[in-house]
Enzyme design. Structure first.
Site, PDB file in Angstrom:
ATOM      1  N   ASP A 112       0.853  -1.188   0.000  1.00  0.00           N
ATOM      2  CA  ASP A 112       0.000   0.000   0.000  1.00  0.00           C
ATOM      3  C   ASP A 112       0.896   1.249   0.000  1.00  0.00           C
ATOM      4  O   ASP A 112       1.801   1.366   0.830  1.00  0.00           O
ATOM      5  CB  ASP A 112      -0.855  -0.049   1.281  1.00  0.00           C
ATOM      6  CG  ASP A 112      -1.990   0.943   1.292  1.00  0.00           C
ATOM      7  OD1 ASP A 112      -2.414   1.390   0.204  1.00  0.00           O
ATOM      8  OD2 ASP A 112      -2.486   1.255   2.401  1.00  0.00           O
ATOM      9  N   HIS A 113       0.663   2.161  -0.921  1.00  0.00           N
ATOM     10  CA  HIS A 113       1.419   3.423  -0.994  1.00  0.00           C
ATOM     11  C   HIS A 113       2.934   3.243  -1.044  1.00  0.00           C
ATOM     12  O   HIS A 113       3.674   3.896  -0.276  1.00  0.00           O
ATOM     13  CB  HIS A 113       1.066   4.348   0.190  1.00  0.00           C
ATOM     14  CG  HIS A 113      -0.350   4.805   0.170  1.00  0.00           C
ATOM     15  ND1 HIS A 113      -0.827   5.742  -0.705  1.00  0.00           N
ATOM     16  CD2 HIS A 113      -1.431   4.419   0.898  1.00  0.00           C
ATOM     17  CE1 HIS A 113      -2.114   5.928  -0.503  1.00  0.00           C
ATOM     18  NE2 HIS A 113      -2.521   5.120   0.449  1.00  0.00           N
ATOM     19  N   GLY A 117      -8.960   5.709   1.095  1.00  0.00           N
ATOM     20  CA  GLY A 117      -9.653   6.562   2.065  1.00  0.00           C
ATOM     21  C   GLY A 117     -11.152   6.333   2.113  1.00  0.00           C
ATOM     22  O   GLY A 117     -11.938   7.266   2.200  1.00  0.00           O
ATOM     23  N   HIS A 124      -7.867   9.910   3.709  1.00  0.00           N
ATOM     24  CA  HIS A 124      -7.423   8.949   4.717  1.00  0.00           C
ATOM     25  C   HIS A 124      -7.811   9.376   6.132  1.00  0.00           C
ATOM     26  O   HIS A 124      -7.952  10.561   6.401  1.00  0.00           O
ATOM     27  CB  HIS A 124      -5.907   8.763   4.640  1.00  0.00           C
ATOM     28  CG  HIS A 124      -5.465   8.053   3.406  1.00  0.00           C
ATOM     29  ND1 HIS A 124      -4.921   8.708   2.333  1.00  0.00           N
ATOM     30  CD2 HIS A 124      -5.523   6.743   3.052  1.00  0.00           C
ATOM     31  CE1 HIS A 124      -4.647   7.817   1.378  1.00  0.00           C
ATOM     32  NE2 HIS A 124      -5.002   6.623   1.784  1.00  0.00           N
TER      33      HIS A 124
END
Ligand code: G3H
Ligand code: 13P
Ligand code: ZN
Length: 333
Positions: free
Chosen positions: A99-100, A229, A195
């Site tokens: 993730d990210h 988010g 988020h």
């Protein structure tokens, strides 16, 4: 290559997203940092027969260690198979996702240790720099049949160390060029989600820009879109937190009906982390308040895990619509 994701029992996102496009549902992407979370995610998804993406953030790697999380993911696949047999259920497809991801080197290290899906988040970079970094990651990952998620547009709020005051919505006129130049398998977009547990104020009109989503869908027919988010900050859970000594004021999340609508169209992956944090916190606060003599972590983490499982089962059934779709993904050629 230390370990391929296929040897570990994970799948990439390709078949999941193919079926999600056809079936009008979104695959849940739940973050995990510890054993109780991964148990809750896997049992909830097995019992609802939903595909699932287990995702690992920078915060999770700092908290629990990347290798440990990757082995927990592998353990989750084995546990899923054993539980499926015991309960007379079919297996479910499980993806291990970064993730990210923020650097090429991190993406490489995750692929080398068995991740089957990678997000390279160049959304805070200039457009051409985002294209170049994403393209480089895609070229590497595709050699190993690992799928890649890119991002265009900036979500408001804090994303790891990057903080944005307000949303920069994805520009629909850029998406075709970005997908063509980078070769990504899915695209995260910014349409008003953010988020964390403070997305909107109570009473404020909580609305995401489904019009932008539909515009993007027109330009990229059948292309998998991702929403970050996407917690809904359920008021009944926040109320329990506050009842038992918490202090979470004036907050609201993304309405579930809007997420359901997004999942019916081009959105194939919905990221949820904060709602799980809230569910665990509410239950732990309740146990501590009602049983002040309790000191065995299993006596509060166990109920918290059950609450999390219940939340995810409901999300799969009522919000993402992913319940019941595992068998067709497993069967897909
Ligand atoms: O992208 C945000 C996720 O909720 C992960 O957050 O970095 O605090 O684990 P984290
Ligand atoms: P939430 O904070 O809304 O749960 O979003 C999680 C997320 O997007 C992880 O990448
Ligand atoms: Zn995110």
């Amino acid at each position: 290559m230390a370990m391929s994701y296929k040897e570990l029992g994970f799948v990439n996102t390709r078949k999941m997203f193919d079926k999600a496009v056809d079936g009008g549902f979104a695959v849940p992407a739940y973050n995990f940092n510890n054993m109780e979370q991964i148990q809750a995610i896997v049992t909830a998804c097995l019992e609802t027969q939903s595909p699932v993406i287990l995702q690992v953030s920078k915060g999770a790697r700092d908290y629990a260690d990347q290798t440990l999380l990757q082995y927990m993911g592998k353990g989750a696949v084995e546990m899923m198979k054993r539980m499926a047999e015991k309960k007379g259920l079919g297996p479910i497809p499980i993806t291990l996702h970064l993730d990210h991801g923020d650097t090429y080197e991190l993406c490489v290290s995750c692929v080398e240790t068995g991740f089957s899906s990678i997000m390279i988040d160049g959304s805070s970079l200039k457009y051409e720099e985002n294209v170049a970094l994403t393209r480089k990651v895609v070229e590497y990952c595709h050699k190993f049949d690992v799928t890649v998620e890119g991002e265009l547009g900036v979500l408001a709020g804090i994303e790891d160390d990057v903080k944005a005051e307000k949303h920069t919505y994805t520009r629909p006129e850029e998406v075709q060029d970005f997908v063509k130049k980078t070769g990504v398998d899915s695209l995260a977009i910014s349409i008003g989600t953010s988020h964390g547990a403070y997305k909107f104020k109570k009473g404020q009109k909580a609305e995401i820009r489904l019009d932008i989503l539909h515009e993007i869908e027109k330009r990229l027919p059948r292309f998998p879109i991702v929403l970050h988010g996407s917690s809904s900050v359920p008021p009944e859970i926040v109320a329990v937190i506050n009842k038992y000594g918490g202090k979470m004021e004036d907050t609201a999340g993304i309405p579930e009906a809007q997420l359901r609508e997004a999942a019916r169209s081009a959105v194939c992956k919905i990221n949820i982390d904060s709602d799980g944090r809230l569910a665990m916190t509410a239950k732990i606060r309740e146990v501590f308040a009602n049983k002040p003599g309790e000191f065995d972590p299993r006596k509060y983490l166990g109920p918290a895990r059950d609450a999390l499982k219940e939340l995810f089962m409901r999300k799969n059934r009522d919000v993402l619509g992913s319940a019941g779709h595992a068998p067709e993904i497993i069967a897909a050629k």
